[in-house]
Design an enzyme around this catalytic site. Structure first.
Site, PDB file in Angstrom:
ATOM      1  N   ASP A  37       0.865  -1.193   0.000  1.00 22.54           N
ATOM      2  CA  ASP A  37       0.000   0.000   0.000  1.00 22.54           C
ATOM      3  C   ASP A  37       0.892   1.231   0.000  1.00 22.54           C
ATOM      4  O   ASP A  37       2.090   1.135   0.303  1.00 22.54           O
ATOM      5  CB  ASP A  37      -0.910   0.004   1.258  1.00 22.54           C
ATOM      6  CG  ASP A  37      -2.220   0.768   1.036  1.00 22.54           C
ATOM      7  OD1 ASP A  37      -2.160   1.962   0.727  1.00 22.54           O
ATOM      8  OD2 ASP A  37      -3.293   0.161   1.166  1.00 22.54           O
ATOM      9  N   VAL A  64       1.503   1.550  -6.979  1.00 22.02           N
ATOM     10  CA  VAL A  64       1.233   0.717  -8.159  1.00 22.02           C
ATOM     11  C   VAL A  64       1.424   1.454  -9.481  1.00 22.02           C
ATOM     12  O   VAL A  64       1.436   0.821 -10.545  1.00 22.02           O
ATOM     13  CB  VAL A  64      -0.190   0.097  -8.120  1.00 22.02           C
ATOM     14  CG1 VAL A  64      -0.360  -0.814  -6.919  1.00 22.02           C
ATOM     15  CG2 VAL A  64      -1.284   1.167  -8.172  1.00 22.02           C
ATOM     16  N   ASN A  90      -5.720  -4.685  -6.461  1.00 17.49           N
ATOM     17  CA  ASN A  90      -6.870  -4.087  -5.782  1.00 17.49           C
ATOM     18  C   ASN A  90      -6.763  -2.568  -5.620  1.00 17.49           C
ATOM     19  O   ASN A  90      -7.782  -1.885  -5.600  1.00 17.49           O
ATOM     20  CB  ASN A  90      -7.024  -4.745  -4.408  1.00 17.49           C
ATOM     21  CG  ASN A  90      -7.899  -3.931  -3.484  1.00 17.49           C
ATOM     22  OD1 ASN A  90      -9.123  -3.966  -3.576  1.00 17.49           O
ATOM     23  ND2 ASN A  90      -7.273  -3.151  -2.586  1.00 17.49           N
ATOM     24  N   TYR A 156     -12.818   7.021 -13.823  1.00 18.34           N
ATOM     25  CA  TYR A 156     -12.999   5.758 -13.089  1.00 18.34           C
ATOM     26  C   TYR A 156     -13.676   4.718 -13.986  1.00 18.34           C
ATOM     27  O   TYR A 156     -13.249   3.564 -14.048  1.00 18.34           O
ATOM     28  CB  TYR A 156     -13.836   6.026 -11.832  1.00 18.34           C
ATOM     29  CG  TYR A 156     -13.925   4.871 -10.872  1.00 18.34           C
ATOM     30  CD1 TYR A 156     -12.878   4.577 -10.001  1.00 18.34           C
ATOM     31  CD2 TYR A 156     -15.060   4.055 -10.824  1.00 18.34           C
ATOM     32  CE1 TYR A 156     -12.962   3.514  -9.106  1.00 18.34           C
ATOM     33  CE2 TYR A 156     -15.159   2.997  -9.931  1.00 18.34           C
ATOM     34  CZ  TYR A 156     -14.105   2.735  -9.077  1.00 18.34           C
ATOM     35  OH  TYR A 156     -14.191   1.682  -8.184  1.00 18.34           O
ATOM     36  N   LYS A 160     -11.873   1.264 -15.150  1.00 20.15           N
ATOM     37  CA  LYS A 160     -12.435  -0.022 -14.715  1.00 20.15           C
ATOM     38  C   LYS A 160     -12.924  -0.844 -15.911  1.00 20.15           C
ATOM     39  O   LYS A 160     -12.859  -2.077 -15.892  1.00 20.15           O
ATOM     40  CB  LYS A 160     -13.563   0.206 -13.707  1.00 20.15           C
ATOM     41  CG  LYS A 160     -13.081   0.810 -12.380  1.00 20.15           C
ATOM     42  CD  LYS A 160     -12.100  -0.108 -11.668  1.00 20.15           C
ATOM     43  CE  LYS A 160     -11.717   0.396 -10.295  1.00 20.15           C
ATOM     44  NZ  LYS A 160     -10.771  -0.518  -9.621  1.00 20.15           N
ATOM     45  N   ILE A 189     -19.562  -0.881  -1.865  1.00 22.07           N
ATOM     46  CA  ILE A 189     -19.042  -1.598  -0.706  1.00 22.07           C
ATOM     47  C   ILE A 189     -18.655  -0.584   0.376  1.00 22.07           C
ATOM     48  O   ILE A 189     -18.046   0.461   0.079  1.00 22.07           O
ATOM     49  CB  ILE A 189     -17.793  -2.440  -1.094  1.00 22.07           C
ATOM     50  CG1 ILE A 189     -18.070  -3.297  -2.345  1.00 22.07           C
ATOM     51  CG2 ILE A 189     -17.352  -3.310   0.082  1.00 22.07           C
ATOM     52  CD1 ILE A 189     -19.189  -4.316  -2.213  1.00 22.07           C
ATOM     53  N   THR A 191     -16.552   0.967   2.476  1.00 25.38           N
ATOM     54  CA  THR A 191     -15.112   1.147   2.740  1.00 25.38           C
ATOM     55  C   THR A 191     -14.814   2.644   2.834  1.00 25.38           C
ATOM     56  O   THR A 191     -15.656   3.474   2.476  1.00 25.38           O
ATOM     57  CB  THR A 191     -14.249   0.582   1.586  1.00 25.38           C
ATOM     58  OG1 THR A 191     -14.345   1.481   0.467  1.00 25.38           O
ATOM     59  CG2 THR A 191     -14.676  -0.816   1.167  1.00 25.38           C
TER      60      THR A 191
END
Ligand code: NAP
Length: 250
Positions: A37, A64, A90, A156, A160, A189, A191
């Site tokens: 991370d 990443v 992820n 986004y 994706k 989700i 988060t």
């Protein structure tokens, strides 16, 4: 719950949210996990939780978007665990605006993390995954990789959507090399990524368009990842698995 004994996994963005849940679940299934991370404290905490529970885990700072950071992370997996069987791409960021309000810089930043990061990861890990003999790549896309969503967040959606077809492309390339490549498409989700939407009309809209009428839990994505990571999914490649409370079925 021992499906990944003797396997090793690298989970990007493993310090928070879905990545954290995936790292914990793969470790529960017996895998040694390299948690990576840009958030050092969060990532160290997750690796510590796994070790405290009797599992094997190491945290590595890893961006990443940086190919050198990828080489270092993959080398560390080889050095710590002797190889790599499972790669979970992820890490991701969101964008919230309309296309008219999206600067080129914002657009390219989201593409760089959410799309280019996945390409860099698969390329960096290719040799180790092929050497594994049962390699599995899990790319975290989104329901927004297969729908226009609310007509906002253009970068986004572009990123994706690219992850969805890149996954299928590499699945074909590696089908006879013993590496399976699949994408998971989470719905909404609960988060930290959704923090900016809490209490806004977007939160109400998310629940309205989710047939099950609730947000998903990170653990519900982790359960899908645990399936795809191991031999239960030995004939599954190039697939897109929706874990979305029915969103994409509408
Ligand atoms: P999250 O809670 O924000 O966690 C993502 C983690 O990735 C954070 O620790 C984040 O750090 C880190 N990260 C950001 N940029 C990075 C980089 N360049 N290199 C390495 N790590 C980086 O997000 P999440 O909701 O768990 O999302 C995880 C994945 O699921 C993402 O790909 C996301 O697009 C996807 N997804 C989420 C949802 C949802 O509703 N939550 C729905 C569909 C798909 P920072 O906090 O510094 O950004």
């Amino acid at each position: 719950m021992d499906r990944l004994r003797d396997r090793t996994a690298l989970v990007t963005g493993g310090g928070n949210g879905i990545g954290r849940a995936i790292a914990l679940r793969l470790a529960q299934e017996g895998a040694a996990v390299l948690v990576t991370d840009v958030q050092d404290d969060a990532g160290e905490k997750v690796a510590g939780e796994i070790r405290d529970g009797g599992g094997r885990a190491v945290f590595v700072h890893h961006d990443v978007t940086d190919e050198h950071s990828w080489s270092a992370a993959v080398d560390r997996a080889a050095a710590e665990f002797g190889g790599l069987d499972v790669l979970v791409n992820n890490a991701g960021i969101g964008d919230l605006g309309a296309i008219e309000d999206t600067t080129l810089e914002d657009y390219e930043r989201t593409i760089s993390v959410d799309q280019t990061g996945v390409f860099l990861g698969m390329r960096a890990a290719a040799d180790l995954l092929k050497a594994s003999g049962h390699g599995s790549v899990i790319n975290i896309s989104s329901i927004f990789g297969a729908s226009g969503g609310f007509g906002t967040s253009p970068a986004y959606h572009a990123a994706k959507g690219a992850v969805r077809t890149l996954t299928k492309n590499v699945a074909l390339a590696w089908a006879r090399a013993g590496v399976r490549v699949n994408s998971i498409h989470p719905g909404f989700i609960d988060t930290p990524m959704l923090d900016q939407a809490r209490g806004t009309e977007f939160e109400t809209a998310m629940l309205d368009v989710t047939p099950m009428g609730r947000l998903g839990r990170p653990e519900e994505i982790a359960a899908a990842a645990a399936f795809l990571a191991g031999d239960d999914a030995s004939f599954v490649t190039g697939a897109e698995l929706y874990v979305d409370g029915g969103y994409i079925a509408r």
